[in-house]
Design a protein around this motif. Structure first.
Motif, PDB file in Angstrom:
ATOM      1  N   LEU A  21      -6.123   5.840  14.774  1.00  0.00           N
ATOM      2  CA  LEU A  21      -6.904   5.300  13.661  1.00  0.00           C
ATOM      3  C   LEU A  21      -6.781   6.190  12.430  1.00  0.00           C
ATOM      4  CD1 LEU A  21      -9.065   3.414  12.387  1.00  0.00           C
ATOM      5  CD2 LEU A  21     -10.792   4.774  13.576  1.00  0.00           C
ATOM      6  N   THR A  22      -6.982   7.476  12.595  1.00  0.00           N
ATOM      7  CA  THR A  22      -6.916   8.374  11.434  1.00  0.00           C
ATOM      8  C   THR A  22      -5.491   8.450  10.888  1.00  0.00           C
ATOM      9  OG1 THR A  22      -6.782  10.317  12.867  1.00  0.00           O
ATOM     10  CG2 THR A  22      -8.934   9.746  12.014  1.00  0.00           C
ATOM     11  N   ARG A  23      -4.506   8.492  11.760  1.00  0.00           N
ATOM     12  CA  ARG A  23      -3.106   8.543  11.313  1.00  0.00           C
ATOM     13  C   ARG A  23      -2.782   7.288  10.495  1.00  0.00           C
ATOM     14  NH1 ARG A  23      -0.770   8.778  15.989  1.00  0.00           N
ATOM     15  NH2 ARG A  23      -1.286  10.975  16.136  1.00  0.00           N
ATOM     16  N   ARG A  24      -3.147   6.119  11.034  1.00  0.00           N
ATOM     17  CA  ARG A  24      -2.843   4.870  10.342  1.00  0.00           C
ATOM     18  C   ARG A  24      -3.614   4.753   9.036  1.00  0.00           C
ATOM     19  NH1 ARG A  24       0.792   2.034   8.520  1.00  0.00           N
ATOM     20  NH2 ARG A  24       0.429  -0.210   8.433  1.00  0.00           N
ATOM     21  N   PHE A  25      -4.861   5.201   9.026  1.00  0.00           N
ATOM     22  CA  PHE A  25      -5.670   5.187   7.803  1.00  0.00           C
ATOM     23  C   PHE A  25      -4.949   5.927   6.678  1.00  0.00           C
ATOM     24  CE2 PHE A  25      -8.684   7.496   5.129  1.00  0.00           C
ATOM     25  CZ  PHE A  25      -9.398   6.450   4.576  1.00  0.00           C
ATOM     26  N   TYR A  26      -4.478   7.139   6.950  1.00  0.00           N
ATOM     27  CA  TYR A  26      -3.822   7.920   5.903  1.00  0.00           C
ATOM     28  C   TYR A  26      -2.432   7.398   5.576  1.00  0.00           C
ATOM     29  CZ  TYR A  26      -7.714  10.986   5.321  1.00  0.00           C
ATOM     30  OH  TYR A  26      -8.959  11.464   5.000  1.00  0.00           O
ATOM     31  N   GLU A  27      -1.739   6.793   6.537  1.00  0.00           N
ATOM     32  CA  GLU A  27      -0.459   6.141   6.228  1.00  0.00           C
ATOM     33  C   GLU A  27      -0.682   5.007   5.242  1.00  0.00           C
ATOM     34  OE1 GLU A  27       0.995   4.802  10.019  1.00  0.00           O
ATOM     35  OE2 GLU A  27       1.781   6.779  10.561  1.00  0.00           O
ATOM     36  N   LEU A  28      -1.695   4.202   5.495  1.00  0.00           N
ATOM     37  CA  LEU A  28      -2.006   3.089   4.597  1.00  0.00           C
ATOM     38  C   LEU A  28      -2.401   3.595   3.213  1.00  0.00           C
ATOM     39  CD1 LEU A  28      -3.952   0.879   7.141  1.00  0.00           C
ATOM     40  CD2 LEU A  28      -1.783   0.258   6.023  1.00  0.00           C
ATOM     41  N   MET A  29      -3.268   4.593   3.170  1.00  0.00           N
ATOM     42  CA  MET A  29      -3.700   5.130   1.886  1.00  0.00           C
ATOM     43  C   MET A  29      -2.510   5.668   1.091  1.00  0.00           C
ATOM     44  SD  MET A  29      -6.185   8.292   0.892  1.00  0.00           S
ATOM     45  CE  MET A  29      -7.504   7.799   1.952  1.00  0.00           C
ATOM     46  N   ASP A  30      -1.568   6.258   1.797  1.00  0.00           N
ATOM     47  CA  ASP A  30      -0.416   6.884   1.156  1.00  0.00           C
ATOM     48  C   ASP A  30       0.627   5.873   0.690  1.00  0.00           C
ATOM     49  OD1 ASP A  30       0.699   9.317   0.285  1.00  0.00           O
ATOM     50  OD2 ASP A  30       1.973   9.465   2.062  1.00  0.00           O
ATOM     51  N   THR A  31       0.605   4.664   1.240  1.00  0.00           N
ATOM     52  CA  THR A  31       1.681   3.722   0.952  1.00  0.00           C
ATOM     53  C   THR A  31       1.247   2.418   0.286  1.00  0.00           C
ATOM     54  OG1 THR A  31       1.540   2.796   3.194  1.00  0.00           O
ATOM     55  CG2 THR A  31       3.123   4.587   2.851  1.00  0.00           C
ATOM     56  N   LEU A  32       0.006   2.016   0.426  1.00  0.00           N
ATOM     57  CA  LEU A  32      -0.428   0.743  -0.157  1.00  0.00           C
ATOM     58  C   LEU A  32      -0.642   0.878  -1.668  1.00  0.00           C
ATOM     59  CD1 LEU A  32      -3.124  -0.603   2.355  1.00  0.00           C
ATOM     60  CD2 LEU A  32      -0.793  -1.463   2.008  1.00  0.00           C
ATOM     61  N   PRO A  33       0.048   0.073  -2.448  1.00  0.00           N
ATOM     62  CA  PRO A  33      -0.187   0.122  -3.899  1.00  0.00           C
ATOM     63  C   PRO A  33      -1.652  -0.170  -4.239  1.00  0.00           C
ATOM     64  CG  PRO A  33       1.743  -1.227  -3.400  1.00  0.00           C
ATOM     65  CD  PRO A  33       1.087  -0.888  -2.088  1.00  0.00           C
ATOM     66  N   GLU A  34      -2.286  -1.047  -3.438  1.00  0.00           N
ATOM     67  CA  GLU A  34      -3.683  -1.389  -3.725  1.00  0.00           C
ATOM     68  C   GLU A  34      -4.663  -0.292  -3.298  1.00  0.00           C
ATOM     69  OE1 GLU A  34      -2.492  -4.147  -0.194  1.00  0.00           O
ATOM     70  OE2 GLU A  34      -1.477  -3.021  -1.744  1.00  0.00           O
ATOM     71  N   ALA A  35      -4.162   0.846  -2.846  1.00  0.00           N
ATOM     72  CA  ALA A  35      -5.016   2.004  -2.524  1.00  0.00           C
ATOM     73  C   ALA A  35      -4.697   3.191  -3.430  1.00  0.00           C
ATOM     74  CB  ALA A  35      -4.843   2.389  -1.059  1.00  0.00           C
ATOM     75  N   SER A  36      -4.008   2.941  -4.524  1.00  0.00           N
ATOM     76  CA  SER A  36      -3.517   4.043  -5.369  1.00  0.00           C
ATOM     77  C   SER A  36      -4.622   4.892  -6.003  1.00  0.00           C
ATOM     78  CB  SER A  36      -2.593   3.506  -6.458  1.00  0.00           C
ATOM     79  OG  SER A  36      -3.301   2.639  -7.330  1.00  0.00           O
ATOM     80  N   HIS A  37      -5.735   4.290  -6.351  1.00  0.00           N
ATOM     81  CA  HIS A  37      -6.825   5.072  -6.962  1.00  0.00           C
ATOM     82  C   HIS A  37      -7.466   5.995  -5.926  1.00  0.00           C
ATOM     83  CE1 HIS A  37      -6.435   1.592  -9.674  1.00  0.00           C
ATOM     84  NE2 HIS A  37      -6.679   2.495 -10.607  1.00  0.00           N
ATOM     85  N   CYS A  38      -7.657   5.478  -4.731  1.00  0.00           N
ATOM     86  CA  CYS A  38      -8.204   6.295  -3.650  1.00  0.00           C
ATOM     87  C   CYS A  38      -7.235   7.427  -3.315  1.00  0.00           C
ATOM     88  CB  CYS A  38      -8.474   5.421  -2.425  1.00  0.00           C
ATOM     89  SG  CYS A  38      -9.256   6.301  -1.064  1.00  0.00           S
ATOM     90  N   ARG A  39      -5.955   7.096  -3.240  1.00  0.00           N
ATOM     91  CA  ARG A  39      -4.943   8.111  -2.918  1.00  0.00           C
ATOM     92  C   ARG A  39      -4.926   9.218  -3.967  1.00  0.00           C
ATOM     93  NH1 ARG A  39      -2.709  11.911  -1.842  1.00  0.00           N
ATOM     94  NH2 ARG A  39      -0.680  12.229  -0.865  1.00  0.00           N
ATOM     95  N   ALA A  40      -5.109   8.837  -5.227  1.00  0.00           N
ATOM     96  CA  ALA A  40      -5.026   9.787  -6.341  1.00  0.00           C
ATOM     97  C   ALA A  40      -6.104  10.869  -6.295  1.00  0.00           C
ATOM     98  CB  ALA A  40      -5.093   9.043  -7.669  1.00  0.00           C
ATOM     99  N   ILE A  41      -7.219  10.618  -5.638  1.00  0.00           N
ATOM    100  CA  ILE A  41      -8.277  11.637  -5.595  1.00  0.00           C
ATOM    101  C   ILE A  41      -8.142  12.544  -4.364  1.00  0.00           C
ATOM    102  CG2 ILE A  41      -9.890  10.316  -7.010  1.00  0.00           C
ATOM    103  CD1 ILE A  41     -11.425   9.613  -4.420  1.00  0.00           C
ATOM    104  N   HIS A  42      -7.076  12.351  -3.596  1.00  0.00           N
ATOM    105  CA  HIS A  42      -6.788  13.199  -2.434  1.00  0.00           C
ATOM    106  C   HIS A  42      -5.695  14.203  -2.781  1.00  0.00           C
ATOM    107  CE1 HIS A  42      -9.011  10.068  -0.330  1.00  0.00           C
ATOM    108  NE2 HIS A  42      -9.113  10.902   0.683  1.00  0.00           N
ATOM    109  N   PRO A  43      -5.604  15.285  -2.013  1.00  0.00           N
ATOM    110  CA  PRO A  43      -4.537  16.256  -2.267  1.00  0.00           C
ATOM    111  C   PRO A  43      -3.153  15.644  -2.015  1.00  0.00           C
ATOM    112  CG  PRO A  43      -5.924  16.962  -0.409  1.00  0.00           C
ATOM    113  CD  PRO A  43      -6.471  15.672  -0.914  1.00  0.00           C
ATOM    114  N   PRO A  44      -2.108  16.218  -2.636  1.00  0.00           N
ATOM    115  CA  PRO A  44      -0.748  15.705  -2.421  1.00  0.00           C
ATOM    116  C   PRO A  44      -0.361  15.652  -0.936  1.00  0.00           C
ATOM    117  CG  PRO A  44      -0.766  17.278  -4.220  1.00  0.00           C
ATOM    118  CD  PRO A  44      -2.143  17.307  -3.602  1.00  0.00           C
ATOM    119  N   ASP A  45      -0.731  16.668  -0.181  1.00  0.00           N
ATOM    120  CA  ASP A  45      -0.464  16.706   1.258  1.00  0.00           C
ATOM    121  C   ASP A  45      -1.742  16.262   1.981  1.00  0.00           C
ATOM    122  OD1 ASP A  45       0.060  17.242   3.924  1.00  0.00           O
ATOM    123  OD2 ASP A  45       0.647  19.323   3.600  1.00  0.00           O
TER     124      ASP A  45
END
Length: 133
Positions: A21-45
């Motif tokens: 679950l956690t692995r897939r959550f971060y894969e989705l956040m890292d790759t879904l264009p519709e999650a770009s704002h959420c991704r942007a507030i996380h560290p690069p790694d």
């Protein structure tokens, strides 16, 4: 014979499911264009974020209190206050969580039991109104 109560952690499949679950959550956040704002507030790694989220979810779902043992009380809102979380970021986070849960937790009833409190928590984590910097 008395019914034995099991935790959500056990019901969904324990460690293997929480890891998936956690692995897939971060894969989705890292790759879904519709999650770009959420991704942007996380560290690069995202490795550290994924590890902490795994620790947190393990205890949150009734497994071993790994997060508390490693980091102390979660104090989630305080720990996340440095990140500007508005409705957009909140909704994108929820989108990733819902999809990850749908893909990794087989039982729809268990997903719904988990979803309500997680959705409430996500709204609690919002610390910015729309348009606020």
């Amino acid at each position: 014979m008395a019914d034995e109560t099991i935790t959500l952690y056990e019901a969904i499949g324990g460690d293997a499911t929480v890891r998936a679950l956690t692995r897939r959550f971060y894969e989705l956040m890292d790759t879904l264009p519709e999650a770009s704002h959420c991704r942007a507030i996380h560290p690069p790694d995202l490795t550290g974020s994924e590890s902490k989220f795994y620790d947190y979810l393990t205890g949150y779902l009734g497994g071993p209190p790994v997060y508390v043992e490693k980091h102390g009380h979660p104090m989630l809102r305080r720990r996340h206050f440095v990140a500007p979380i508005g409705a957009t970021e909140r909704d994108e986070w929820l989108l990733c969580f819902r999809r990850a849960m749908d893909e990794t937790i087989e039982n729809p009833k268990l997903r719904e039991i988990i979803w309500g409190p997680v959705e409430k928590l996500a709204f609690h984590m919002q610390n910015r109104k729309e348009g606020e910097q």
